[in-house]
Scaffold this motif. Sequence first.
Motif, PDB file in Angstrom:
ATOM      1  N   PHE A  55       1.052  -0.665   0.031  1.00 29.48           N
ATOM      2  CA  PHE A  55       0.027   0.092   0.419  1.00 29.48           C
ATOM      3  C   PHE A  55       0.710   0.891   0.274  1.00 29.48           C
ATOM      4  CE2 PHE A  55      -2.964  -3.465   1.985  1.00 29.48           C
ATOM      5  CZ  PHE A  55      -4.375  -3.200   1.119  1.00 29.48           C
ATOM      6  N   LEU A  56       1.902   1.321   1.253  1.00 29.07           N
ATOM      7  CA  LEU A  56       2.940   2.376   0.768  1.00 29.07           C
ATOM      8  C   LEU A  56       3.795   2.779  -0.513  1.00 29.07           C
ATOM      9  CD1 LEU A  56       4.129   1.655   4.198  1.00 29.07           C
ATOM     10  CD2 LEU A  56       2.856   3.764   3.567  1.00 29.07           C
ATOM     11  N   MET A  57       3.805   1.671  -1.089  1.00 31.71           N
ATOM     12  CA  MET A  57       4.660   1.857  -2.407  1.00 31.71           C
ATOM     13  C   MET A  57       3.978   2.794  -3.885  1.00 31.71           C
ATOM     14  SD  MET A  57       7.610   1.898  -1.867  1.00 31.71           S
ATOM     15  CE  MET A  57       8.900   1.493  -3.138  1.00 31.71           C
ATOM     16  N   ALA A  58       2.870   1.805  -3.452  1.00 37.69           N
ATOM     17  CA  ALA A  58       1.198   2.165  -3.952  1.00 37.69           C
ATOM     18  C   ALA A  58       1.035   3.484  -4.370  1.00 37.69           C
ATOM     19  CB  ALA A  58      -0.186   0.824  -4.135  1.00 37.69           C
ATOM     20  N   GLU A  59       1.465   4.270  -2.816  1.00 34.56           N
ATOM     21  CA  GLU A  59       0.985   5.755  -3.138  1.00 34.56           C
ATOM     22  C   GLU A  59       2.364   6.559  -3.934  1.00 34.56           C
ATOM     23  OE1 GLU A  59      -1.184   6.210   1.046  1.00 34.56           O
ATOM     24  OE2 GLU A  59       0.611   7.318   1.474  1.00 34.56           O
ATOM     25  N   ALA A  60       3.466   6.057  -3.053  1.00 31.88           N
ATOM     26  CA  ALA A  60       4.413   6.461  -3.345  1.00 31.88           C
ATOM     27  C   ALA A  60       4.598   6.482  -5.213  1.00 31.88           C
ATOM     28  CB  ALA A  60       5.997   6.284  -3.258  1.00 31.88           C
ATOM     29  N   LEU A  61       4.018   6.120  -6.070  1.00 29.18           N
ATOM     30  CA  LEU A  61       4.014   5.817  -7.242  1.00 29.18           C
ATOM     31  C   LEU A  61       2.768   6.598  -7.281  1.00 29.18           C
ATOM     32  CD1 LEU A  61       4.098   1.897  -8.340  1.00 29.18           C
ATOM     33  CD2 LEU A  61       5.976   4.148  -8.510  1.00 29.18           C
ATOM     34  N   ALA A  62       1.920   7.003  -7.107  1.00 28.71           N
ATOM     35  CA  ALA A  62       0.697   7.409  -7.272  1.00 28.71           C
ATOM     36  C   ALA A  62       1.262   9.122  -7.395  1.00 28.71           C
ATOM     37  CB  ALA A  62      -0.516   7.373  -6.388  1.00 28.71           C
ATOM     38  N   GLN A  63       2.196   9.176  -6.378  1.00 32.20           N
ATOM     39  CA  GLN A  63       2.478  10.571  -5.927  1.00 32.20           C
ATOM     40  C   GLN A  63       3.465  10.973  -7.005  1.00 32.20           C
ATOM     41  OE1 GLN A  63       3.271  11.449  -1.701  1.00 32.20           O
ATOM     42  NE2 GLN A  63       0.927  11.081  -1.535  1.00 32.20           N
ATOM     43  N   GLY A  64       4.371  10.283  -7.474  1.00 35.14           N
ATOM     44  CA  GLY A  64       4.805   9.972  -8.677  1.00 35.14           C
ATOM     45  C   GLY A  64       6.694  10.302  -7.493  1.00 35.14           C
ATOM     46  N   ALA A  65       6.699   9.782  -6.972  1.00 34.31           N
ATOM     47  CA  ALA A  65       7.810  10.028  -6.623  1.00 34.31           C
ATOM     48  C   ALA A  65       8.819   9.124  -7.030  1.00 34.31           C
ATOM     49  CB  ALA A  65       7.512   9.468  -5.229  1.00 34.31           C
ATOM     50  N   ASP A  66      10.579  10.087  -6.825  1.00 31.56           N
ATOM     51  CA  ASP A  66      11.174   8.530  -8.103  1.00 31.56           C
ATOM     52  C   ASP A  66      12.743   8.681  -6.888  1.00 31.56           C
ATOM     53  OD1 ASP A  66      12.974  11.037  -6.927  1.00 31.56           O
ATOM     54  OD2 ASP A  66      13.200  12.139  -8.706  1.00 31.56           O
ATOM     55  N   ILE A  67      11.996   8.917  -5.277  1.00 32.72           N
ATOM     56  CA  ILE A  67      13.181   8.279  -4.809  1.00 32.72           C
ATOM     57  C   ILE A  67      12.582   7.692  -3.224  1.00 32.72           C
ATOM     58  CG2 ILE A  67      14.209  10.170  -3.652  1.00 32.72           C
ATOM     59  CD1 ILE A  67      16.713   9.139  -3.395  1.00 32.72           C
ATOM     60  N   VAL A  68      12.884   6.686  -2.201  1.00 38.62           N
ATOM     61  CA  VAL A  68      11.547   6.688  -0.932  1.00 38.62           C
ATOM     62  C   VAL A  68      12.483   6.785  -0.003  1.00 38.62           C
ATOM     63  CG1 VAL A  68       9.877   5.466  -1.693  1.00 38.62           C
ATOM     64  CG2 VAL A  68      11.945   4.181  -1.186  1.00 38.62           C
ATOM     65  N   LEU A  69      12.588   6.965   0.819  1.00 41.61           N
ATOM     66  CA  LEU A  69      13.519   7.570   2.129  1.00 41.61           C
ATOM     67  C   LEU A  69      13.069   6.754   2.646  1.00 41.61           C
ATOM     68  CD1 LEU A  69      14.776   9.784   0.895  1.00 41.61           C
ATOM     69  CD2 LEU A  69      14.552  10.662   2.892  1.00 41.61           C
ATOM     70  N   THR A  70      13.333   5.246   4.233  1.00 41.11           N
ATOM     71  CA  THR A  70      13.171   5.139   5.138  1.00 41.11           C
ATOM     72  C   THR A  70      13.997   5.098   6.174  1.00 41.11           C
ATOM     73  OG1 THR A  70      11.030   3.861   6.530  1.00 41.11           O
ATOM     74  CG2 THR A  70      12.597   2.742   4.870  1.00 41.11           C
ATOM     75  N   GLN A  71      13.544   4.687   7.729  1.00 36.15           N
ATOM     76  CA  GLN A  71      14.551   4.333   8.329  1.00 36.15           C
ATOM     77  C   GLN A  71      14.442   3.348   9.229  1.00 36.15           C
ATOM     78  OE1 GLN A  71      13.964   4.894  12.122  1.00 36.15           O
ATOM     79  NE2 GLN A  71      11.905   6.134  12.420  1.00 36.15           N
ATOM     80  N   GLY A  72      15.403   2.667  10.358  1.00 38.29           N
ATOM     81  CA  GLY A  72      14.905   2.186  11.295  1.00 38.29           C
ATOM     82  C   GLY A  72      16.614   1.670  12.079  1.00 38.29           C
ATOM     83  N   ALA A  73      16.443   0.234  12.581  1.00 36.61           N
ATOM     84  CA  ALA A  73      17.498   0.241  13.648  1.00 36.61           C
ATOM     85  C   ALA A  73      19.055  -0.559  11.952  1.00 36.61           C
ATOM     86  CB  ALA A  73      17.352  -0.914  14.343  1.00 36.61           C
ATOM     87  N   THR A  74      20.422   0.022  13.043  1.00 34.30           N
ATOM     88  CA  THR A  74      20.892  -1.134  11.519  1.00 34.30           C
ATOM     89  C   THR A  74      20.715  -2.628  11.260  1.00 34.30           C
ATOM     90  OG1 THR A  74      22.683  -0.154  12.909  1.00 34.30           O
ATOM     91  CG2 THR A  74      23.547  -2.161  11.340  1.00 34.30           C
ATOM     92  N   GLY A 102      24.517  -0.249  19.846  1.00 28.51           N
ATOM     93  CA  GLY A 102      26.039  -0.429  20.176  1.00 28.51           C
ATOM     94  C   GLY A 102      26.870  -1.294  19.618  1.00 28.51           C
ATOM     95  N   TYR A 103      25.980  -2.425  18.905  1.00 27.08           N
ATOM     96  CA  TYR A 103      27.196  -3.507  18.582  1.00 27.08           C
ATOM     97  C   TYR A 103      28.056  -3.177  17.641  1.00 27.08           C
ATOM     98  CZ  TYR A 103      23.886  -6.946  20.936  1.00 27.08           C
ATOM     99  OH  TYR A 103      23.412  -7.790  22.217  1.00 27.08           O
ATOM    100  N   ASN A 104      29.038  -3.982  17.844  1.00 26.12           N
ATOM    101  CA  ASN A 104      30.398  -3.356  16.773  1.00 26.12           C
ATOM    102  C   ASN A 104      30.862  -4.646  15.871  1.00 26.12           C
ATOM    103  OD1 ASN A 104      30.969  -0.514  16.259  1.00 26.12           O
ATOM    104  ND2 ASN A 104      31.669  -0.982  18.056  1.00 26.12           N
ATOM    105  N   HIS A 105      29.424  -5.459  16.434  1.00 25.25           N
ATOM    106  CA  HIS A 105      30.562  -7.451  15.289  1.00 25.25           C
ATOM    107  C   HIS A 105      30.375  -7.325  14.333  1.00 25.25           C
ATOM    108  CE1 HIS A 105      29.483  -9.428  20.222  1.00 25.25           C
ATOM    109  NE2 HIS A 105      28.975  -8.049  19.643  1.00 25.25           N
ATOM    110  N   PRO A 106      31.562  -7.365  13.340  1.00 27.42           N
ATOM    111  CA  PRO A 106      31.402  -6.843  11.937  1.00 27.42           C
ATOM    112  C   PRO A 106      29.468  -7.625  11.110  1.00 27.42           C
ATOM    113  CG  PRO A 106      33.663  -7.800  12.921  1.00 27.42           C
ATOM    114  CD  PRO A 106      32.693  -7.607  14.145  1.00 27.42           C
ATOM    115  N   ASN A 107      29.162  -8.293  11.989  1.00 28.76           N
ATOM    116  CA  ASN A 107      28.297  -9.364  11.036  1.00 28.76           C
ATOM    117  C   ASN A 107      26.881  -8.945  11.139  1.00 28.76           C
ATOM    118  OD1 ASN A 107      29.373 -11.710   9.924  1.00 28.76           O
ATOM    119  ND2 ASN A 107      29.595 -12.654  12.024  1.00 28.76           N
TER     120      ASN A 107
END
Length: 336
Positions: A55-74, A102-107
């Motif tokens: 539903f979100l990406m359909a709204e992005a397409l309907a608005q003519g977006a060319d880039i989507v932004l979002t955020q979250g934890a690593t 704060g985890y620094n493990h490479p994985n």
Amino acid sequence: MNLAKFPRVRLAHLPTPLEPLPRLSAALRGPEIWIKRDDCTGLSTGGNKTRKLEFLMAEALAQGADIVLTQGATQSNHARQTAAAAARLGMDCHLLLEDRTGYNHPNYKYNGNVLLDVLHGASIEHRGPGLDMNAEMEAVAERLRADGRRPYTIPGGGSNPTGALGYVNCALELLGQLVDLGLDVNHIVTATGSAGTQAGLITGLKAMNAQIALLGIGVRAPRAKQEENVFDLAVRTAGKLGCPGVVVREDVVANTDYVGPGYGVAADSTLEAIDMFARTEAILLDPVYSGKGAAGLIDLIRKGRFTSGQRVVFLHTGGAIGLTGYTHEFDVASRA
Ligand SMILES: *Cc1c(COP(=O)(O)O)cnc(C)c1O
């Protein structure tokens, strides 16, 4: 309620399977446990965000977006599924990842969801802990607009009324499966974080007068805050659907006793749940969400909150790819 009037792009493999878990049920000697496999939504290892993104990406397409932004934890599953959806639709994707553990493990920093973000071609910016990440994202969107781009911003977890429609749809799908199988279910249990999953589900269940109790197992916020977030989003989602008032405050129940040390950090009960599901049913859970949801399910069965004679559906929200970012939690070297 008419979901079909909202724009939607097909991204998920639906319906997801609804399956019994006989060996887990026998091991716990409680209710008959079934699982709704939203870990199998199919987009870049699957998970619950894919339903919201339809539903979100359909709204992005309907608005003519060319880039989507979002955020979250690593190790955000939501960021990874958004990057995958953008790739599929030929849009750019920019991710803001917060160092919440704060985890620094490479994985942790480079494997799991982060590896897939990169493979799907997303650009990534990092942020330290404790910022207002949605505000950070809006600032980046402003910058992009000044450069002539047309960004579409998706809040953390895809949890707004548009995204929650994906879980209204899941409620309808699940109720249809229960009718087909002739199954009477007493409870649905699922992990709850940014609230869209639980809010969409309860809205769909109540709009259909399903009379199945829904329990969210929290992964971050304290109980009062979590329930408030879910209820607020459910009210707004019901309003968007044209059925205001269908969800009342008492319908929203969260148990936040299984968060452990904090968001993104496994508790002993999380690891036990991961181990138990893997050994009894060959189902992979994750340390951030589904492992905590399952820990709640297991403990509440042991405490007699769900009993034999009842039937419980555990909604598996995905996230198992995150296991490869959390190898430090498992004593692999001594066993392999
Ligand atoms: C995001 C997520 C959840 C929580 O869903 P919300 O809609 O954010 O409450 C649960 N499980 C997994 C694997 C997730 O990625």
